[in-house]
Design an enzyme around this catalytic site. Structure first.
Site, short mmCIF file in Angstrom:
data_model
loop_
_atom_site.label_atom_id
_atom_site.label_comp_id
_atom_site.label_asym_id
_atom_site.label_seq_id
_atom_site.Cartn_x
_atom_site.Cartn_y
_atom_site.Cartn_z
N ASP A 13 23.50 11.94 37.41
CA ASP A 13 23.37 13.16 38.21
C ASP A 13 24.52 13.03 39.36
O ASP A 13 24.20 13.63 40.58
CB ASP A 13 22.01 13.12 38.73
CG ASP A 13 21.00 13.04 37.59
OD1 ASP A 13 21.32 13.77 36.61
OD2 ASP A 13 20.06 12.44 37.55
N LYS A 16 28.72 15.31 37.49
CA LYS A 16 29.86 15.30 36.15
C LYS A 16 29.84 16.81 35.61
O LYS A 16 31.06 17.15 35.24
CB LYS A 16 29.08 14.46 34.79
CG LYS A 16 29.07 12.93 35.47
CD LYS A 16 28.58 12.12 34.29
CE LYS A 16 27.06 12.48 34.05
NZ LYS A 16 26.13 11.90 35.30
N GLY A 40 21.46 16.16 31.90
CA GLY A 40 21.32 17.53 32.51
C GLY A 40 22.29 17.64 33.40
O GLY A 40 22.68 17.13 34.36
N HIS A 41 23.23 18.62 32.94
CA HIS A 41 24.51 18.72 33.88
C HIS A 41 24.67 20.36 34.30
O HIS A 41 24.54 21.10 33.51
CB HIS A 41 25.64 18.66 32.90
CG HIS A 41 25.78 17.11 32.31
ND1 HIS A 41 26.94 17.01 31.59
CD2 HIS A 41 25.19 16.17 32.72
CE1 HIS A 41 26.78 15.48 31.41
NE2 HIS A 41 25.99 15.15 32.02
N GLN A 223 24.97 10.44 31.63
CA GLN A 223 24.15 9.50 32.33
C GLN A 223 25.07 8.87 33.30
O GLN A 223 26.04 9.39 33.93
CB GLN A 223 23.56 8.42 31.49
CG GLN A 223 22.43 8.87 30.59
CD GLN A 223 22.70 9.60 29.44
OE1 GLN A 223 23.75 9.28 28.70
NE2 GLN A 223 22.24 10.93 29.49
#
Ligand code: GDP
Ligand code: IMO
Ligand code: MG
Length: 427
Positions: A13, A16, A40-41, A223
């Site tokens: 988080d 990225k 979750g991007h 990650q």
């Protein structure tokens, strides 16, 4: 210099998605190399916000081909729903390519993830519950199902049978759950085959050819370094290799082809799920970082644990990834603190330690040693160059760079594409 890796330098988080999207306009391919829809991007383009889980963030750049590499675990239901969600918003998803060697997350992996976490009780990892660990376990155990198996019903059935023979015993006898029927799983998986067949390709061949032809390939990690199964805070990690080496094994591109490794580094630290976190703040500063930084999980909606910047971790990320650059994100979130503590070393059992200890016990005992830097109060979200930052913000960035061991080549001052100060070009 055609191949670059972009990865998380902390516990995920870091931003990225934004960084990848920023480069998406200048690269030919964006490739996910590990993880799955545990990621979750977030990408903000103008007034539009996208949350991507499985698809590479390059999918939002029209000239760029998004690729899901062999090292990724693919939940086909999630993939199709993400694709249709984007198509509904007018995004062209037709260029996507998926490695036939990527492994599938099936409903029994998701079930096993959830029941095994429950079984661990207070020792649980705090996984995202997306079936990631069980799918990678099957891969390593050689009972996994791959994307290519969707196109051969007889092989698919044999493999699902082999996987479920053992798992149904575990589900029924250990977890007191109902067994899962082979037919039901095979039928569900076959239902995805037609919709996915057009995307499946020999991505290894294609990416190597692209690099040989001087096209630019960007490998996007999910990650972060400290969640790596080998180099992270094991066992409180994910089940894959987000570190730079994962880009090679997860795509079939050799290390000699990679010229740049960019670590995405938040100006403070966050973590989701269980595990040690030396600079964690359980006071109002932690709450303030969470609120101002919007630190809530994109995948599970959990509050992120927040703490001050940890230079020991940044140095470690430089070392295990061979970082050539940092992209420092969320500097704007620190606006308004009079003084900002930065962890420069740990105290472990009375001794000062400069490098991340390899021993889990030592890391659990690590107490941060802080240096405090002066803060700034001016709004920095409009800054376009380093010189436009307040002097104390400049000093903060310079101090982090000195402590972290690689140049800070870009600085995020807001979530949008253009809220970035570019210092050195990445290309
Ligand atoms: P990822 O998983 O590494 O892609 O990061 P996430 O998307 O889970 O979390 C990063 C969050 O920070 C997202 O909400 C981004 O929109 C936001 N973000 C990224 N860079 C910046 C920045 O420089 N400033 C601010 N304020 N927000 C940012
Ligand atoms: P992005 O790509 C932050 C964490 C989970 C849990 C551990 C194992 O958005 O940075 P898993 O479901 O992978 O088996 O969970 O890893 N985790 C993440 N934390 N960002 C992520 O992804 C994460 N993906 C997994 O919270 O602690
Ligand atoms: Mg995220």
């Amino acid at each position: 210099m055609p191949a670059l890796v972009l990865l998380g330098a902390q516990w995920g988080d870091e931003g990225k998605g934004k960084a990848t999207d920023l480069l998406g306009g200048s690269v030919d391919y964006v490739v996910r190399y590990q993880g799955g829809n545990n990621a979750g991007h977030t990408v903000v383009v103008g007034d539009q916000k996208y949350a991507l889980h499985l698809l590479p963030s390059g999918i939002l750049s029209p000239g760029c081909t998004p690729v899901i590499g062999n090292g990724v675990v693919v939940d086909p239901a999630v993939l199709l729903s993400e694709l249709s969600g984007l198509a509904d918003r007018g995004v062209d998803t037709s260029k996507l390519l998926i490695s036939g060697n990527a492994h599938l997350i099936t409903p029994y992996h998701t079930t096993l993830d959830k029941v095994s976490e429950r079984f661990l009780g207070k020792r649980k990892i705090g996984t995202t519950g997306r079936g990631i660990g069980p799918a990678y376990a099957d891969k390593i155990n050689r009972v996994g199902i791959r994307v290519q198996d969707l196109f051969d019903e007889s092989i698919l059935r044999q493999k699902v049978e082999a996987a479920l023979d053992y798992k149904n015993q575990v589900l029924a006898k250990l977890y007191n759950r109902r067994a899962i029927a082979v037919d039901q799983v095979v039928e569900e998986l076959l239902g995805y085959a037609d919709r996915l067949s057009g995307y499946v390709a020999d991505t290894t061949l294609l990416l190597n050819n692209a690099i040989d032809q001087d096209q630019v390939v960007l490998f996007e990690g999910g990650q972060g370094t400290l969640l790596d199964v080998d180099h992270g805070t094991y066992p409180f990690v994910t089940s894959s290799n987000p570190t730079a080496g994962g880009a090679c094994t997860g795509t079939g591109v050799g290390p000699t082809k990679i010229s740049r490794v960019i670590g995405i580094l938040k100006a403070y630290t966050t973590r989701v799920g269980a595990g040690p976190f030396p600079t964690e703040l359980l006071d109002e500063d932690g709450e303030k970082l969470r609120t101002i930084g919007g630190e809530r999980g994109v995948t599970t909606g959990r509050d992120r644990r927040c703490g001050w910047f940890d230079a020991v971790i940044a140095r470690y990320a430089t070392r295990v990834n061979g970082l050539t650059d940092f992209f420092l994100t969320k500097l704007d979130v620190l606006t308004g603190w009079e003084r900002i503590p930065v962890c420069v070393a740990y105290e472990i059992d009375g001794k000062r330690v400069e490098e991340l200890p390899y021993s889990q016990t030592d890391f659990h005992h690590a107490k941060p040693i802080y240096e405090t830097l002066p803060g700034w109060s001016e709004d920095i979200t409009q800054a376009k160059t380093f010189d436009e930052l307040p002097k104390n913000a400049q000093k903060y960035v310079q101090a982090l760079e000195e402590m972290s061991g690689a140049p800070i080549s870009a600085i995020g001052v807001g979530p949008g594409r253009d809220e970035t100060i570019q210092i050195n070009s990445f290309l």
